[in-house]
Motif scaffolding. Sequence first.
Motif, PDB file in Angstrom:
ATOM      1  N   LEU A 173       0.830  -1.205   0.000  1.00  0.00           N
ATOM      2  CA  LEU A 173       0.000   0.000   0.000  1.00  0.00           C
ATOM      3  C   LEU A 173       0.867   1.259   0.000  1.00  0.00           C
ATOM      4  CD1 LEU A 173      -2.648  -1.304   2.510  1.00  0.00           C
ATOM      5  CD2 LEU A 173      -3.142  -0.613   0.156  1.00  0.00           C
ATOM      6  N   ALA A 174       1.971   1.235   0.750  1.00  0.00           N
ATOM      7  CA  ALA A 174       2.881   2.384   0.745  1.00  0.00           C
ATOM      8  C   ALA A 174       3.546   2.556  -0.614  1.00  0.00           C
ATOM      9  CB  ALA A 174       3.929   2.216   1.844  1.00  0.00           C
ATOM     10  N   LEU A 175       3.857   1.447  -1.278  1.00  0.00           N
ATOM     11  CA  LEU A 175       4.435   1.537  -2.625  1.00  0.00           C
ATOM     12  C   LEU A 175       3.471   2.211  -3.594  1.00  0.00           C
ATOM     13  CD1 LEU A 175       6.189  -1.938  -2.923  1.00  0.00           C
ATOM     14  CD2 LEU A 175       7.319   0.286  -3.102  1.00  0.00           C
ATOM     15  N   ASN A 176       2.165   2.050  -3.387  1.00  0.00           N
ATOM     16  CA  ASN A 176       1.174   2.741  -4.210  1.00  0.00           C
ATOM     17  C   ASN A 176       1.373   4.249  -4.144  1.00  0.00           C
ATOM     18  OD1 ASN A 176      -2.392   2.139  -4.722  1.00  0.00           O
ATOM     19  ND2 ASN A 176      -1.123   3.737  -5.529  1.00  0.00           N
ATOM     20  N   VAL A 177       1.893   4.726  -3.013  1.00  0.00           N
ATOM     21  CA  VAL A 177       2.126   6.160  -2.828  1.00  0.00           C
ATOM     22  C   VAL A 177       3.488   6.572  -3.384  1.00  0.00           C
ATOM     23  CG1 VAL A 177       2.255   8.053  -1.147  1.00  0.00           C
ATOM     24  CG2 VAL A 177       0.703   6.110  -0.738  1.00  0.00           C
TER      25      VAL A 177
ATOM     26  N   ALA B 168       0.400   4.234   4.744  1.00  0.00           N
ATOM     27  CA  ALA B 168       0.190   4.719   3.377  1.00  0.00           C
ATOM     28  C   ALA B 168      -0.644   5.994   3.370  1.00  0.00           C
ATOM     29  CB  ALA B 168      -0.485   3.638   2.538  1.00  0.00           C
ATOM     30  N   ILE B 169      -1.658   6.053   4.223  1.00  0.00           N
ATOM     31  CA  ILE B 169      -2.470   7.271   4.320  1.00  0.00           C
ATOM     32  C   ILE B 169      -1.597   8.451   4.736  1.00  0.00           C
ATOM     33  CG2 ILE B 169      -4.329   8.404   5.604  1.00  0.00           C
ATOM     34  CD1 ILE B 169      -5.695   5.658   5.806  1.00  0.00           C
ATOM     35  N   ARG B 170      -0.747   8.224   5.713  1.00  0.00           N
ATOM     36  CA  ARG B 170       0.130   9.295   6.208  1.00  0.00           C
ATOM     37  C   ARG B 170       1.071   9.776   5.098  1.00  0.00           C
ATOM     38  NH1 ARG B 170       2.159   6.574  10.143  1.00  0.00           N
ATOM     39  NH2 ARG B 170       4.143   6.012   9.172  1.00  0.00           N
TER      40      ARG B 170
ATOM     41  N   GLU C 101      -0.863  11.855   2.468  1.00  0.00           N
ATOM     42  CA  GLU C 101      -1.316  13.163   2.948  1.00  0.00           C
ATOM     43  C   GLU C 101      -0.152  14.113   3.215  1.00  0.00           C
ATOM     44  OE1 GLU C 101      -5.586  12.073   5.077  1.00  0.00           O
ATOM     45  OE2 GLU C 101      -3.785  12.201   6.324  1.00  0.00           O
ATOM     46  N   GLN C 102       0.924  13.609   3.785  1.00  0.00           N
ATOM     47  CA  GLN C 102       2.049  14.476   4.143  1.00  0.00           C
ATOM     48  C   GLN C 102       2.960  14.760   2.958  1.00  0.00           C
ATOM     49  OE1 GLN C 102       4.002  12.648   7.507  1.00  0.00           O
ATOM     50  NE2 GLN C 102       2.273  13.019   8.881  1.00  0.00           N
TER      51      GLN C 102
ATOM     52  N   PRO D  47      -3.666  13.870  -2.142  1.00  0.00           N
ATOM     53  CA  PRO D  47      -4.882  13.878  -1.311  1.00  0.00           C
ATOM     54  C   PRO D  47      -5.995  12.990  -1.865  1.00  0.00           C
ATOM     55  CG  PRO D  47      -4.622  15.962  -2.505  1.00  0.00           C
ATOM     56  CD  PRO D  47      -3.336  15.217  -2.660  1.00  0.00           C
ATOM     57  N   LYS D  48      -6.082  12.862  -3.185  1.00  0.00           N
ATOM     58  CA  LYS D  48      -7.122  11.999  -3.756  1.00  0.00           C
ATOM     59  C   LYS D  48      -6.871  10.532  -3.420  1.00  0.00           C
ATOM     60  CE  LYS D  48      -8.259  15.058  -7.639  1.00  0.00           C
ATOM     61  NZ  LYS D  48      -8.331  15.185  -9.120  1.00  0.00           N
ATOM     62  N   LEU D  49      -5.614  10.116  -3.480  1.00  0.00           N
ATOM     63  CA  LEU D  49      -5.280   8.754  -3.117  1.00  0.00           C
ATOM     64  C   LEU D  49      -5.504   8.528  -1.624  1.00  0.00           C
ATOM     65  CD1 LEU D  49      -4.194   6.027  -4.060  1.00  0.00           C
ATOM     66  CD2 LEU D  49      -1.871   6.877  -3.628  1.00  0.00           C
ATOM     67  N   ALA D  50      -5.166   9.528  -0.815  1.00  0.00           N
ATOM     68  CA  ALA D  50      -5.424   9.426   0.626  1.00  0.00           C
ATOM     69  C   ALA D  50      -6.913   9.273   0.898  1.00  0.00           C
ATOM     70  CB  ALA D  50      -4.869  10.661   1.341  1.00  0.00           C
ATOM     71  N   LYS D  51      -7.751   9.983   0.132  1.00  0.00           N
ATOM     72  CA  LYS D  51      -9.205   9.844   0.286  1.00  0.00           C
ATOM     73  C   LYS D  51      -9.652   8.419  -0.023  1.00  0.00           C
ATOM     74  CE  LYS D  51     -11.962  11.689  -2.811  1.00  0.00           C
ATOM     75  NZ  LYS D  51     -12.813  12.627  -3.604  1.00  0.00           N
TER      76      LYS D  51
END
Length: 565
Positions: A70-74, A162-164, A167-168, A214-218
Amino acid sequence: MRRRIIGLATAVAVVTISVGVAFGAGSHEVKDVTASKGMVAAANRLAAEAGVEILKKGGNAVDAAVATGLALNVVEPNASGIGGGGFMVIRMADTGKVVALDYREEAPSEATKDMYSSEKAKADKISAYGPLAVGVPGTLAGYQMALDLYGTMTLAEVIEPAIRLAEQGVPLSPTTAGAVESHFGDLSKFTPEKDNPFLKDGLPLEAGSVVKQPKLAKAFRLIAKDGKNAFYNGPIGRSMVDNIRNQGGIMTMNDLQRYQPVLRLPSEGTYRDYRIYSMCPPSSGGITLVEILNILENFPLSDWGHNSPRTIHTMTEAFKMAFSDRGNFLGDPSFVNIPYGMLESKKYAKTLADRIDEDKAMQEVPKSDSSVDEHWSTTHVSVADVSGNIVSMTQTVNYFFGASMIDPEFGFVYNDEMDDFSSNPESVNAPEPGKRPLSSMSPTIVVDPQGRPFMALGTPGAWRIITSVAQIMTNVIDFDMTMDEAIEAPRFTCRAIGTKPDVLQLESRIPQSTLDVLKLRGHQIKVKDEFDLYFGGAQGICFDPDKSTLIGGADSRRDGDVVGY
């Protein structure tokens, strides 16, 4: 086995830090990383750190692998993510059982065998770019099954890092920045700039630029709340289907709703008494890897020397014959009758080994009816935890940035996995509704002759995945290299296309004198730059059971990294 443990002990003596990093892109310096409790080797340090964060919170290797993915997605969106698919090979320490989890993409229900066969379809590259290139994604469904069956944490818990990161914001890696630049035209064609976080003022962002998503975080927050249903029966999936159909694609919400990952038995074999578990069809990776190693077991590679002319010649001939069988026999097992017994047989491999002429390159190989184009994407993760659980996971969106489509509402990249089907309607790998395209992904776990965990390994690199994994394994087993030594060593690759061998491609670090001998034996040679992404970016972990030590390596050909504790 004794020589191998001596090699590992030496590595432990040299590298004494408990948390470390192997990185490069510009240097093939060996940087083995050691740890005693847990380790994650991934394509980006931030993703590896996300996995170790979960391990430190008490999660197991499966939890950490999902968190890393999931983090790799970011941090590496060009190579994998919830808009793609992949494979996971898992070994649980309490039982020693190894399973293969298939969350490969599927063809939509409106797919046809001849949808890519016309000259116009080929000229327009509709299988590779745009809405008709997108297969039904499997990543999130695969993650959920892995956690449900073998994890200890929830999807909501492992998605937090991954959310963090989304967003950051994260620094744009050199590999991803290069992918944005090289695919700028196609990305601009299918994704408006306002929906592409990797462009600014009409130009690609430079490496090191901080990118917030932000869209991916959503999307990830919705997934944390509603699980995989947020994708397969909710707003994330509806956004994807609407965008695809608005641009002329064929995917439907029903395609998403009916998607299911599949738990399979891995491809299995032995090489010099080491037991190999790798991905089974619809990936060609594991079964072709086993066939290659079965052929090579008939030859004393260690006596001939690493990357000597004779070693390269013999391995190349084995590659050609195994790839010929790959094209003839392999596809989605739900649609194709695969002769597993023959392809995994040591007796059959001996007949192939006997065909190798030590002085002459094969100019004709058994007929093959399909081939695979060059791809540049995919990513691999290797994870080991304190209890001895192991995950080897390879996943992809196919080309860098997949179909060159980024979801306008939720910011994830769509795969172009339909391009892994053959454009020939008569091929065993032709597209059909619900069919999974043939893959080369080869997430692999190796157990030593005493039945102890020995290695977790994989790499991106399209069809070169198979030859790279075979070389890294022989580097360790035959040539007594440590994990990162084996990964950083110069590579070569070859395959069969139809009845003819392809060009033998080698990295430029292989000496000219070796190339000259190979040419005399009839090989057509092409030399590639030593940092060409063509040869992938492997991530691996070796185990020293006598010292209870993990030793990780990550490929400097890309942005690979290892984190342990």
